[in-house]
Motif scaffolding. Structure first.
Motif, PDB file in Angstrom:
ATOM      1  N   LEU A 146       0.611  -1.082   0.281  1.00  0.00           N
ATOM      2  CA  LEU A 146      -0.468  -0.344  -0.472  1.00  0.00           C
ATOM      3  C   LEU A 146       1.069   1.247   0.207  1.00  0.00           C
ATOM      4  O   LEU A 146       0.117   2.779  -0.415  1.00  0.00           O
ATOM      5  N   LEU A 147       2.179   1.087   1.245  1.00  0.00           N
ATOM      6  CA  LEU A 147       3.006   2.560   1.003  1.00  0.00           C
ATOM      7  C   LEU A 147       3.483   2.520  -0.635  1.00  0.00           C
ATOM      8  O   LEU A 147       3.423   3.970  -1.335  1.00  0.00           O
ATOM      9  N   MET A 148       3.757   1.596  -1.218  1.00  0.00           N
ATOM     10  CA  MET A 148       4.457   1.462  -2.494  1.00  0.00           C
ATOM     11  C   MET A 148       3.080   2.495  -3.442  1.00  0.00           C
ATOM     12  O   MET A 148       3.591   3.219  -4.273  1.00  0.00           O
ATOM     13  N   TYR A 149       2.168   1.879  -3.490  1.00  0.00           N
ATOM     14  CA  TYR A 149       0.892   2.964  -4.156  1.00  0.00           C
ATOM     15  C   TYR A 149       1.469   4.209  -3.802  1.00  0.00           C
ATOM     16  O   TYR A 149       0.749   5.355  -4.622  1.00  0.00           O
ATOM     17  N   LEU A 150       1.067   4.302  -2.745  1.00  0.00           N
ATOM     18  CA  LEU A 150       0.514   5.911  -1.860  1.00  0.00           C
ATOM     19  C   LEU A 150       2.493   6.920  -3.095  1.00  0.00           C
ATOM     20  O   LEU A 150       1.454   7.801  -3.388  1.00  0.00           O
ATOM     21  N   TYR A 151       3.263   6.353  -3.171  1.00  0.00           N
ATOM     22  CA  TYR A 151       5.027   6.962  -3.183  1.00  0.00           C
ATOM     23  C   TYR A 151       4.096   6.564  -4.767  1.00  0.00           C
ATOM     24  O   TYR A 151       4.411   8.398  -5.097  1.00  0.00           O
ATOM     25  N   ILE A 152       4.080   6.022  -5.468  1.00  0.00           N
ATOM     26  CA  ILE A 152       4.006   5.594  -6.728  1.00  0.00           C
ATOM     27  C   ILE A 152       2.793   7.802  -7.257  1.00  0.00           C
ATOM     28  O   ILE A 152       3.068   7.771  -7.971  1.00  0.00           O
ATOM     29  N   GLY A 153       1.629   7.741  -6.325  1.00  0.00           N
ATOM     30  CA  GLY A 153       0.084   8.603  -6.468  1.00  0.00           C
ATOM     31  C   GLY A 153       1.002  10.064  -6.260  1.00  0.00           C
ATOM     32  O   GLY A 153       1.052  11.292  -7.069  1.00  0.00           O
ATOM     33  N   ILE A 154       2.176  10.202  -5.244  1.00  0.00           N
ATOM     34  CA  ILE A 154       2.680  11.403  -5.783  1.00  0.00           C
ATOM     35  C   ILE A 154       3.905  11.497  -6.519  1.00  0.00           C
ATOM     36  O   ILE A 154       3.788  13.031  -6.757  1.00  0.00           O
ATOM     37  N   ALA A 155       4.611  10.829  -7.344  1.00  0.00           N
ATOM     38  CA  ALA A 155       5.434  10.579  -7.912  1.00  0.00           C
ATOM     39  C   ALA A 155       4.379  11.099  -9.291  1.00  0.00           C
ATOM     40  O   ALA A 155       4.710  11.980  -9.916  1.00  0.00           O
ATOM     41  N   GLN A 156       3.288  11.321  -9.381  1.00  0.00           N
ATOM     42  CA  GLN A 156       2.466  11.091 -10.141  1.00  0.00           C
ATOM     43  C   GLN A 156       2.205  12.799  -9.978  1.00  0.00           C
ATOM     44  O   GLN A 156       1.897  13.274 -11.591  1.00  0.00           O
ATOM     45  N   CYS A 157       2.236  13.132  -9.587  1.00  0.00           N
ATOM     46  CA  CYS A 157       1.754  14.492  -9.350  1.00  0.00           C
ATOM     47  C   CYS A 157       2.706  15.602 -10.020  1.00  0.00           C
ATOM     48  O   CYS A 157       2.738  16.520 -10.663  1.00  0.00           O
ATOM     49  N   ILE A 158       4.077  15.515  -9.515  1.00  0.00           N
ATOM     50  CA  ILE A 158       5.234  15.522 -10.708  1.00  0.00           C
ATOM     51  C   ILE A 158       4.707  16.289 -12.200  1.00  0.00           C
ATOM     52  O   ILE A 158       4.664  16.804 -12.578  1.00  0.00           O
ATOM     53  N   ALA A 159       4.025  14.964 -12.846  1.00  0.00           N
ATOM     54  CA  ALA A 159       3.685  15.180 -14.182  1.00  0.00           C
ATOM     55  C   ALA A 159       2.104  16.285 -14.285  1.00  0.00           C
ATOM     56  O   ALA A 159       1.722  16.601 -15.907  1.00  0.00           O
ATOM     57  N   GLY A 163       4.732  18.288 -19.923  1.00  0.00           N
ATOM     58  CA  GLY A 163       5.667  17.761 -20.833  1.00  0.00           C
ATOM     59  C   GLY A 163       6.554  16.897 -19.734  1.00  0.00           C
ATOM     60  O   GLY A 163       7.384  16.246 -20.114  1.00  0.00           O
ATOM     61  N   VAL A 164       6.101  16.702 -18.750  1.00  0.00           N
ATOM     62  CA  VAL A 164       6.873  15.433 -17.688  1.00  0.00           C
ATOM     63  C   VAL A 164       6.635  14.060 -17.503  1.00  0.00           C
ATOM     64  O   VAL A 164       6.972  13.197 -18.061  1.00  0.00           O
ATOM     65  N   SER A 165       5.570  13.634 -18.285  1.00  0.00           N
ATOM     66  CA  SER A 165       4.453  12.440 -18.324  1.00  0.00           C
ATOM     67  C   SER A 165       4.275  11.870 -17.440  1.00  0.00           C
ATOM     68  O   SER A 165       4.441  11.470 -16.535  1.00  0.00           O
ATOM     69  N   ARG A 166       2.166  11.598 -17.700  1.00  0.00           N
ATOM     70  CA  ARG A 166       1.876  11.305 -16.460  1.00  0.00           C
ATOM     71  C   ARG A 166       2.342   9.932 -16.098  1.00  0.00           C
ATOM     72  O   ARG A 166       2.728   9.142 -14.848  1.00  0.00           O
ATOM     73  N   SER A 167       2.239   8.830 -17.640  1.00  0.00           N
ATOM     74  CA  SER A 167       3.065   7.807 -16.986  1.00  0.00           C
ATOM     75  C   SER A 167       4.228   7.846 -16.710  1.00  0.00           C
ATOM     76  O   SER A 167       4.606   6.687 -15.913  1.00  0.00           O
ATOM     77  N   GLY A 168       5.073   8.555 -17.181  1.00  0.00           N
ATOM     78  CA  GLY A 168       6.099   8.594 -17.183  1.00  0.00           C
ATOM     79  C   GLY A 168       7.086   8.715 -15.946  1.00  0.00           C
ATOM     80  O   GLY A 168       8.040   7.489 -15.074  1.00  0.00           O
ATOM     81  N   ALA A 169       5.965   9.207 -15.498  1.00  0.00           N
ATOM     82  CA  ALA A 169       6.367   9.832 -13.655  1.00  0.00           C
ATOM     83  C   ALA A 169       6.619   8.372 -12.632  1.00  0.00           C
ATOM     84  O   ALA A 169       6.930   7.812 -11.477  1.00  0.00           O
ATOM     85  N   SER A 170       4.942   7.817 -13.420  1.00  0.00           N
ATOM     86  CA  SER A 170       4.567   6.493 -12.246  1.00  0.00           C
ATOM     87  C   SER A 170       5.385   5.597 -12.559  1.00  0.00           C
ATOM     88  O   SER A 170       5.509   4.908 -11.330  1.00  0.00           O
ATOM     89  N   ILE A 171       5.792   5.141 -14.060  1.00  0.00           N
ATOM     90  CA  ILE A 171       6.637   4.025 -13.889  1.00  0.00           C
ATOM     91  C   ILE A 171       8.386   4.651 -12.959  1.00  0.00           C
ATOM     92  O   ILE A 171       8.446   3.232 -12.421  1.00  0.00           O
ATOM     93  N   VAL A 172       8.905   5.458 -13.777  1.00  0.00           N
ATOM     94  CA  VAL A 172       9.944   5.934 -12.885  1.00  0.00           C
ATOM     95  C   VAL A 172      10.107   5.216 -11.852  1.00  0.00           C
ATOM     96  O   VAL A 172      10.753   4.424 -10.811  1.00  0.00           O
TER      97      VAL A 172
END
Length: 268
Positions: A146-159, A163-172
Motif C-alpha cells: 500500500l505504501l508503494m501505491y501512495l509513493y507512486i501517486g505522489i510521484a505522479q503529481c510531478i506530471a 511535458g513531464v508525462s504522467r505515465s513516465g513519472a509513475s513508471i519511474v
C-alpha cells in the motif's frame, strides 16, 4: 483544415502518447503552438474529453483482470480489495494537488518553453534509469504494498507540469520502488483510469453549457480515433519495453524538446 481532420490528428496524438512515457499533454500543446491544432476554448476541452477514449482502451485490454477485481470486491478477495484501495490511495495526491494548485499550474506552466525543457529533462532521467541495475521485487501491479501505491501517486503529481508525462513519472517511481518494467507500466495504465475519468468529468461538467451537437460529433471522432490508436500502442508498448527498455522513448523526448526549443528561439 476541417474540424473533423483536426479531431483525427489530435486523436492519434492522444492515443499514441497517453500511455507512453513521452507526455501527451506536452505533445498536444506543441501541436497547438507549431501547427495551429487545438487552438481555442473548445479544443482545450476536446483534448481532455478524448482521453476517455484512451481509457476505454485500457478497460477493453484489461477487462478480465478488472472484472476479476470487481467481482473480488464483493466475494471477500483480500488482494482485490487491497488493489482497489491502492489505486485510490495513489489517485488521492493528484486530487489534492489539482484542487489546491491546479489553476496556478495551468496559468503559469502551460507554455511551450516549459514543455520543451520538461521533455528534455525527462528524457535524460529515462536514459539514466534505463541504465541502472534496479532489482525488481514486485512483478504484479495488483499486489504492490500500500505504501508503494501512495509513493507512486505522489510521484505522479510531478506530471502536472506539462511535458513531464504522467505515465513516465509513475513508471519511474514504481521501478525505483522495486517493480519490474512491465508491472510498472501496467500500474501506470490502471492509475490512469480514475485520474483521467476525474479530469473528463470535471471538464465536461464545467463546459457542458458550451457543448453543441456539432461539438459532440467532433469529440466523438477524436474519442474513437484515440481509442483505436491507444489499443494498438499499449499492446505494442508492453512487449517492447519488457525487451528493450525506455531508450527510444527517452531519445524521442530529447529530440522533440530540442527541436521545440530551436523553433521557439527562432520565433515560431
Amino acid at each position: 483544415m476541417s474540424d473533423a481532420i483536426r479531431a483525427v490528428i489530435l486523436g492519434i496524438i492522444e492515443g499514441v502518447t497517453e500511455f507512453l512515457p513521452v507526455s501527451s499533454t506536452g505533445h498536444l500543446l506543441l501541436a497547438e503552438r507549431f501547427f495551429g491544432l487545438g487552438e481555442g476554448a473548445f479544443w482545450d476541452s476536446f483534448t481532455v474529453l478524448i482521453q476517455l477514449g484512451a481509457i476505454l482502451a485500457i478497460v477493453v485490454l484489461y477487462f478480465k483482470k478488472l472484472w476479476d477485481v470487481a467481482i473480488g470486491m464483493f466475494t471477500g478477495d483480500a488482494y482485490a480489495r487491497r488493489f482497489v484501495i491502492g489505486v485510490l490511495v495513489a489517485f488521492l495526491p493528484a486530487v489534492i494537488v489539482g484542487l489546491v494548485a491546479g489553476k496556478y499550474i495551468k496559468s503559469m506552466l502551460f507554455n511551450p518553453w516549459v514543455v520543451c525543457f520538461s521533455l528534455i529533462v525527462g528524457g535524460a532521467i529515462l536514459l539514466w534509469v534505463d541504465r541502472l541495475d534496479l532489482k525488481a521485487r514486485e512483478h504484479d501491479a495488483t499486489k504492490f504494498p500500500l505504501l508503494m501505491y501512495l509513493y507512486i501517486g505522489i510521484a505522479q503529481c510531478i506530471a502536472m507540469i506539462p511535458g513531464v508525462s504522467r505515465s513516465g513519472a509513475s513508471i519511474v517511481a514504481a521501478m525505483f520502488l522495486g517493480a519490474d518494467k512491465r508491472a510498472a507500466a501496467e500500474f501506470s495504465f490502471f492509475l490512469a483510469i480514475p485520474t483521467m475519468i476525474g479530469a473528463f468529468a470535471y471538464d465536461f461538467y464545467k463546459n457542458r453549457s458550451e457543448m453543441t451537437m456539432d461539438h459532440m460529433g467532433i469529440v466523438a471522432i477524436g474519442f474513437v480515433v484515440s481509442f483505436i490508436t491507444a489499443i494498438i500502442v499499449v499492446k505494442a508498448f508492453l512487449g517492447y519495453v519488457t525487451r528493450h527498455g525506455f531508450v527510444v522513448f527517452a531519445w524521442w523526448r530529447v529530440i522533440v524538446g530540442t527541436l521545440g526549443l530551436i523553433a521557439l528561439a527562432l520565433g515560431h
